[in-house]
Scaffold this active site. Sequence first.
Site, PDB file in Angstrom:
ATOM      1  CG  ASN A  64      -1.741   1.195   1.434  1.00 47.20           C
ATOM      2  OD1 ASN A  64      -1.853   2.007   0.520  1.00 47.20           O
ATOM      3  ND2 ASN A  64      -2.338   1.337   2.605  1.00 47.20           N
ATOM      4  CE  LYS A  78      -0.044   3.180   4.731  1.00 49.78           C
ATOM      5  NZ  LYS A  78       0.073   3.222   6.173  1.00 49.78           N
ATOM      6  CG  HIS A 133      -5.868   1.903   5.358  1.00 53.96           C
ATOM      7  ND1 HIS A 133      -5.352   2.907   6.137  1.00 53.96           N
ATOM      8  CD2 HIS A 133      -4.891   0.990   5.212  1.00 53.96           C
ATOM      9  CE1 HIS A 133      -4.100   2.611   6.437  1.00 53.96           C
ATOM     10  NE2 HIS A 133      -3.796   1.454   5.890  1.00 53.96           N
ATOM     11  CD  GLU A 153      -3.446  -2.588   7.513  1.00 54.87           C
ATOM     12  OE1 GLU A 153      -2.353  -2.833   7.001  1.00 54.87           O
ATOM     13  OE2 GLU A 153      -4.108  -1.578   7.235  1.00 54.87           O
ATOM     14  N   GLY A 190       2.654   2.221  10.715  1.00 56.09           N
ATOM     15  CA  GLY A 190       3.663   3.260  10.530  1.00 56.09           C
ATOM     16  C   GLY A 190       4.429   3.624  11.789  1.00 56.09           C
ATOM     17  CB  SER A 239       5.177  -1.922  12.045  1.00 56.77           C
ATOM     18  OG  SER A 239       4.868  -0.564  12.307  1.00 56.77           O
TER      19      SER A 239
END
Length: 239
Positions: A6, A8, A88, A157, A163, A193
């Site tokens: 992903n 982003k 998300h 997630e 992150g 992560s």
Amino acid sequence: MIVCANFKANKTRQETQAYMAVVESFVSANGISDTVIVFPPFTALEHYGRNVLVGVQNAYPVQNGAFTGEIALEQLEEFGIETILIGHSERRHILGETQESIAEKFRFFAERGFAIVYCVGEPLEVREEGNDALMEYIDKQFEGIDLKYPDLIIAYEPVWAIGTGLTPSLRDIELIHGALRAKTSAPLLYGGSVKVDNAREIMALDNVEGVLVGSGALSASDFCSMIEQASELNTKKGE
Ligand code: PGA
């Protein structure tokens, strides 16, 4: 296994083209049979090769229309896009998408046969309340979502792991995935992560069928290493 990157709001069109060329040729040269999906930014949508699926990180649930700043089905069709990320945590928590709007998006794209990577996950304060609170929170994120949809992939997630370099313990990932498995037979990905150094041990866990990777997949060679790990594990897990 299913391995997803992903991007982003990272990478230009040119950078994405170079990245896709590397990953496409890696997958083809190594005869990888695992599913590889890349979610680039809208500006980098393109007809790429046949070995890597390209999905969108978001789209508005209409054919087209007056929805400033959004893209819709018509723009996806132009590039043959049939895979979408929905729910998300950055869209839930930063862009303010409600469960209602997420469920509406889910219905729209499910009716059109899209492969849907549907994300769920709890913030830190919920995790700290314990496993019951955590599963209750995730159950709310399943409201209006058809868990029997055949082209569904679920990504667990935890918000606090995205992150941040933090991940739940392997035991905790296995526990949550076990609880999710009791609710759905959809493939279950872990995200938050994931990087080259921990992808293998995470993918080796029970009820983990792949990973959804953000910053750790921005390097094409790192992403290829994770694809390789997935394909090695696939053979082992399938034995
Ligand atoms: P991260 O993001 O790998 O950078 O933590 C994962 C995601 O948000 O899908």
